[in-house]
Motif scaffolding. Structure first.
Motif, PDB file in Angstrom:
ATOM      1  N   THR A 205       0.870  -1.176   0.000  1.00 54.46           N
ATOM      2  CA  THR A 205       0.000   0.000   0.000  1.00 54.46           C
ATOM      3  C   THR A 205       0.906   1.225   0.000  1.00 54.46           C
ATOM      4  N   ILE A 206       0.907   1.949  -1.113  1.00 52.99           N
ATOM      5  CA  ILE A 206       1.822   3.077  -1.297  1.00 52.99           C
ATOM      6  C   ILE A 206       1.009   4.359  -1.407  1.00 52.99           C
ATOM      7  N   LYS A 207       1.318   5.321  -0.591  1.00 58.19           N
ATOM      8  CA  LYS A 207       0.578   6.573  -0.559  1.00 58.19           C
ATOM      9  C   LYS A 207       0.612   7.254  -1.922  1.00 58.19           C
ATOM     10  N   ASN A 208      -0.552   7.699  -2.364  1.00 58.00           N
ATOM     11  CA  ASN A 208      -0.730   8.422  -3.629  1.00 58.00           C
ATOM     12  C   ASN A 208      -0.557   7.545  -4.867  1.00 58.00           C
ATOM     13  N   TYR A 209      -0.512   6.213  -4.670  1.00 53.64           N
ATOM     14  CA  TYR A 209      -0.411   5.301  -5.804  1.00 53.64           C
ATOM     15  C   TYR A 209      -1.407   4.165  -5.628  1.00 53.64           C
ATOM     16  N   LYS A 210      -1.815   3.596  -6.743  1.00 58.36           N
ATOM     17  CA  LYS A 210      -2.672   2.415  -6.701  1.00 58.36           C
ATOM     18  C   LYS A 210      -2.081   1.344  -7.607  1.00 58.36           C
ATOM     19  N   LEU A 211      -2.239   0.102  -7.236  1.00 58.98           N
ATOM     20  CA  LEU A 211      -1.690  -1.016  -8.010  1.00 58.98           C
ATOM     21  C   LEU A 211      -2.422  -1.134  -9.337  1.00 58.98           C
ATOM     22  N   SER A 212      -1.664  -1.197 -10.431  1.00 60.46           N
ATOM     23  CA  SER A 212      -2.270  -1.342 -11.752  1.00 60.46           C
ATOM     24  C   SER A 212      -1.933  -2.663 -12.422  1.00 60.46           C
ATOM     25  N   LYS A 213      -0.868  -3.326 -11.971  1.00 59.90           N
ATOM     26  CA  LYS A 213      -0.476  -4.582 -12.615  1.00 59.90           C
ATOM     27  C   LYS A 213       0.225  -5.481 -11.614  1.00 59.90           C
ATOM     28  N   SER A 214      -0.346  -6.666 -11.393  1.00 60.12           N
ATOM     29  CA  SER A 214       0.281  -7.663 -10.526  1.00 60.12           C
ATOM     30  C   SER A 214       1.068  -8.644 -11.385  1.00 60.12           C
ATOM     31  N   PRO A 215       2.250  -9.031 -10.978  1.00 59.71           N
ATOM     32  CA  PRO A 215       3.066  -9.939 -11.784  1.00 59.71           C
ATOM     33  C   PRO A 215       2.531 -11.357 -11.779  1.00 59.71           C
ATOM     34  N   ALA A 216       2.760 -12.062 -12.875  1.00 63.71           N
ATOM     35  CA  ALA A 216       2.329 -13.462 -12.969  1.00 63.71           C
ATOM     36  C   ALA A 216       3.143 -14.355 -12.043  1.00 63.71           C
ATOM     37  N   ASN A 217       4.378 -13.921 -11.713  1.00 66.03           N
ATOM     38  CA  ASN A 217       5.242 -14.743 -10.847  1.00 66.03           C
ATOM     39  C   ASN A 217       5.279 -14.222  -9.422  1.00 66.03           C
TER      40      ASN A 217
ATOM     41  N   GLN B 169      18.664 -19.568 -10.648  1.00 67.70           N
ATOM     42  CA  GLN B 169      18.816 -18.291 -11.348  1.00 67.70           C
ATOM     43  C   GLN B 169      18.117 -17.187 -10.557  1.00 67.70           C
ATOM     44  N   ALA B 170      18.727 -16.014 -10.536  1.00 67.79           N
ATOM     45  CA  ALA B 170      18.107 -14.867  -9.863  1.00 67.79           C
ATOM     46  C   ALA B 170      16.809 -14.501 -10.577  1.00 67.79           C
ATOM     47  N   GLN B 171      15.802 -14.110  -9.797  1.00 67.92           N
ATOM     48  CA  GLN B 171      14.501 -13.779 -10.359  1.00 67.92           C
ATOM     49  C   GLN B 171      14.068 -12.382  -9.895  1.00 67.92           C
ATOM     50  N   THR B 172      13.228 -11.763 -10.713  1.00 67.33           N
ATOM     51  CA  THR B 172      12.660 -10.477 -10.326  1.00 67.33           C
ATOM     52  C   THR B 172      11.140 -10.552 -10.409  1.00 67.33           C
ATOM     53  N   VAL B 173      10.490  -9.891  -9.479  1.00 68.01           N
ATOM     54  CA  VAL B 173       9.042  -9.789  -9.428  1.00 68.01           C
ATOM     55  C   VAL B 173       8.717  -8.294  -9.422  1.00 68.01           C
ATOM     56  N   THR B 174       7.885  -7.844 -10.361  1.00 71.07           N
ATOM     57  CA  THR B 174       7.651  -6.399 -10.499  1.00 71.07           C
ATOM     58  C   THR B 174       6.176  -6.061 -10.360  1.00 71.07           C
ATOM     59  N   TYR B 175       5.862  -5.199  -9.394  1.00 64.77           N
ATOM     60  CA  TYR B 175       4.519  -4.651  -9.226  1.00 64.77           C
ATOM     61  C   TYR B 175       4.501  -3.245  -9.829  1.00 64.77           C
ATOM     62  N   VAL B 176       3.486  -2.967 -10.641  1.00 60.10           N
ATOM     63  CA  VAL B 176       3.398  -1.676 -11.323  1.00 60.10           C
ATOM     64  C   VAL B 176       2.240  -0.873 -10.739  1.00 60.10           C
ATOM     65  N   TYR B 177       2.485   0.409 -10.486  1.00 55.89           N
ATOM     66  CA  TYR B 177       1.498   1.291  -9.872  1.00 55.89           C
ATOM     67  C   TYR B 177       1.212   2.503 -10.750  1.00 55.89           C
ATOM     68  N   ASP B 178       0.010   3.037 -10.614  1.00 52.30           N
ATOM     69  CA  ASP B 178      -0.381   4.286 -11.256  1.00 52.30           C
ATOM     70  C   ASP B 178      -0.559   5.358 -10.187  1.00 52.30           C
ATOM     71  N   PRO B 179      -0.273   6.616 -10.523  1.00 55.45           N
ATOM     72  CA  PRO B 179      -0.545   7.695  -9.562  1.00 55.45           C
ATOM     73  C   PRO B 179      -2.032   7.741  -9.242  1.00 55.45           C
ATOM     74  N   GLU B 180      -2.352   7.936  -7.998  1.00 52.29           N
ATOM     75  CA  GLU B 180      -3.750   8.006  -7.583  1.00 52.29           C
ATOM     76  C   GLU B 180      -4.095   9.475  -7.345  1.00 52.29           C
ATOM     77  N   ILE B 181      -4.718  10.099  -8.330  1.00 54.86           N
ATOM     78  CA  ILE B 181      -5.061  11.512  -8.264  1.00 54.86           C
ATOM     79  C   ILE B 181      -6.569  11.631  -8.139  1.00 54.86           C
ATOM     80  N   GLN B 182      -7.046  12.475  -7.227  1.00 61.08           N
ATOM     81  CA  GLN B 182      -8.470  12.644  -7.003  1.00 61.08           C
ATOM     82  C   GLN B 182      -8.970  13.884  -7.737  1.00 61.08           C
ATOM     83  N   THR B 183     -10.222  13.849  -8.179  1.00 62.34           N
ATOM     84  CA  THR B 183     -10.808  15.002  -8.849  1.00 62.34           C
ATOM     85  C   THR B 183     -12.105  15.380  -8.167  1.00 62.34           C
TER      86      THR B 183
END
Length: 607
Positions: A338-350, A358-372
């Motif tokens: 839970t990241i302030k001012n951001y919302k999760l937009s993409k959860s990784p398949a792994n 082998q070294a692995q990476t897991v990436t969570y992608v967030y969008d700015p959470e702007i209110q109107t």
């Protein structure tokens, strides 16, 4: 069978690597007559790897003894350098090693073109890179993974179950039950598998046992040929596990793309041959019983860490990385933050998996959470389309001053509202929310301009519907098409302006939505082309005064004069100044031979 596998995958992975980098785009292409111009998003900083050699294709087989490479052409070297690939004598030598394959030169002749530099985004996974390289839309990686894992499921299920039947581990009844309960239901959900299902239905309908065994052997042999394998015994083939094979394929595609770029002594990189084989891999291939090695491996495989990234759509870090460690083969699990001012937009398949060597990476992608506004509603996501509800302006900077103004858009009717693609978010010095946008009004003088507009929901709104409605009315003057697929392919019907369509549900497709009609067909949910509910327009009008008819909706090129009290049949409606956003627009009725005014001072609708 091999052709069927390639049909299921989105495209050959090798071709994806050679296609160049095209940023994800959104196009106003839902109308049957609108140009398919695309809009690219901002490019993120990339790191380029100087690829100067390429590994030749192999099938990866794995079991408890480890991972093994079965090269497709054992007489060839394991890899080819750029210099060798451009040497006709060397290439001809490769061809001469396999004279029994007449079209082998079709492959060797393309090796030079495959050795090209590769540019990657920070922490980019293999699947995300392949989709981006092919110009695919953001978020379509899951569909690609599903296609590739389906291919793996098919080959592992067919070979494994056939081998278990041939070795007596499965009775014919058990084999048929597995087919009807597992394989057939899964294949029925996939387009293009009708021929495969029909073939297997016919095989299992065969009454003679000897004929049945012969047909199964033939089908299994075709699959082995397609995987460039076949020297293994039936006992070895019977150990294949479908679930393990699918899980292995998914892990390979969600691993970092750098896993398949191997640093050489001279500082250049070699592209792994697994890419050329389209990640052909099967798991638990050999017999589990392993003869102990009297001399233990001096360099046994050890577990490598899993690094968790939290980034925005441009790859910028929005929270500190996490590093997970564990024993080889043990399970790991990650979670979104839970990241302030951001919302999760993409959860990784792994997000969950096992620790590997082998070294692995897991990436969570967030969008700015702007209110109107005061309602607290979230603004349109980056990459989606919005349009203007009222008069608005485009500015060079977030400060909306006359000096910074680029152009002004007049208030327009629904059909002609100015449309923009959101490429980012920001705020003015006073804290007012702004969209960073690109003008995508393709036939206007402003097309392609970039800048800032207000993010107030009373001024701009999403172009696509987000909630289901029971009925929609086609408002686009040229009508809309209905399709068999939600990506609007395989046209099935055309609906004219004014037709009312019954809706079953609404579905998402990337950053847009589609309405699913009660007949199962997909149509656009673009508010410029359709409207929720039933919209009625007069079928006839009567002139209240004398009026003229014109060839265009802008009432130019007069071609007839009508007297007062003339009754005219209405065949459609539109608005003037469709592509001129500096002027407001006015209703026009389409009649036989042209257009007349829709002004109630001059005409009146009648039933």
């Amino acid at each position: 069978m091999n052709r069927l596998i390639h049909k299921i995958t989105i495209s050959g992975l090798t071709l994806l690597l050679l296609g160049g980098v095209v940023s994800p785009s959104i196009a106003f292409a839902d109308s049957s007559t609108t140009n398919n111009s695309s809009v690219t998003t901002a490019k993120t900083t990339e790191q380029t790897y100087n690829v100067q050699s390429i590994g030749l294709p192999y099938t990866l087989v794995s079991d408890k003894t480890g991972i093994h490479k079965v090269y497709w052409y054992g007489k060839w070297p394991d890899s080819v350098t750029a210099t060798q690939a451009n040497d006709p004598v060397f290439i001809q030598g490769l061809n001469d090693l396999y004279p029994e394959i007449p079209d082998i030169s079709n492959f060797t002749g393309t090796l030079a073109s495959m050795i090209v530099p590769i540019s990657l985004l920070p922490g980019e996974t293999t699947i995300d890179y392949l989709v981006r390289s092919a110009g695919g839309e953001a978020g379509s990686g899951a569909d690609f993974i599903d296609s590739m894992t389906t291919s793996t499921y098919m080959s592992s299920w067919i070979i494994g179950n056939s081998a278990r039947f041939k070795t007596g581990q499965l009775t014919r009844d058990d084999f048929q039950a597995n087919y009807e309960n597992e394989f057939r239901p899964k294949m029925e959900k996939i387009d293009g598998t009708e021929g495969l299902i029909k073939s297997y239905d016919q095989i299992f309908a065969t009454e003679d046992d000897d004929t049945f065994k012969s047909l199964i052997s033939s089908m299994m042999g075709g699959m082995l040929l397609g995987t460039h394998l076949g020297t293994e015994s039936d006992e070895q083939l019977a150990t294949i596990k479908t679930d393990d094979s699918v899980r292995q394929m998914r892990a390979m595609l969600t691993a970092p793309m750098t896993n398949y770029l191997h640093l050489q002594a001279d500082g250049t990189y070699e592209l792994d041959g697994l890419v050329l084989s389209e990640f052909q891999a099967l798991s638990s291939w050999f017999v589990d019983v392993v003869t102990p090695d009297p001399d233990p491996d001096p360099n046994p495989a050890t577990s490598q860490p899993v690094t968790v990234h939290y980034v925005d759509a441009k790859g910028k870090q929005v929270a500190p990385d996490k590093t997970l460690t564990g024993s080889l083969g043990s399970a790991y699990a990650t979670n979104a933050l839970t990241i302030k001012n951001y919302k999760l937009s993409k959860s990784p398949a792994n997000a969950k998996g096992t620790f590997t060597s082998q070294a692995q990476t897991v990436t969570y992608v967030y969008d700015p959470e702007i209110q109107t506004g005061g309602s607290g509603a979230t603004v349109a996501p980056e990459g989606s389309a919005v349009y203007g509800l009222k008069k608005l302006a485009l500015y060079k900077k977030t400060s909306f001053t006359k000096k910074n103004r680029i152009t002004v858009y007049a208030k327009k009717s629904r059909q002609n509202r100015p449309m923009f693609v959101v490429t980012g978010y920001t705020k003015s010095a006073s804290g007012a929310k702004r969209y960073k946008v690109r003008d995508v009004n393709h036939h206007s003088k402003t097309a392609g301009k970039t800048g800032y507009i207000t993010a107030k929901k009373s001024v701009v709104a999403p172009v696509y519907y987000t909630k289901k409605t029971n009925k929609i009315t086609v408002t686009n003057p040229s009508g809309i098409n209905a399709y068999a697929k939600k990506n609007l392919t395989k046209k099935k019907a055309h609906y004219r302006q004014g037709q009312v369509l019954k809706v079953k549900k609404i579905v998402h497709h990337n950053l847009t939505t589609r309405f699913v009609l009660t007949n199962g067909r997909y149509v656009t949910a673009n508010k410029k082309l359709v409207i929720a509910g039933k919209k009625t327009m007069p079928k006839k009008i009567v002139t209240k005064t004398a009026v003229n008819r014109y060839r265009t909706a802008n009432l130019t090129k007069r071609n007839r004069h009508y007297r007062q009290n003339t009754v005219l049949k209405v065949t459609g409606w539109t608005y003037s100044n469709a592509n001129n956003f500096s002027k407001r627009d006015t209703l026009r009725y389409k009649v036989s031979g042209g257009y007349v005014t829709g002004n109630s001072r001059y005409v009146r609708g009648i039933k």
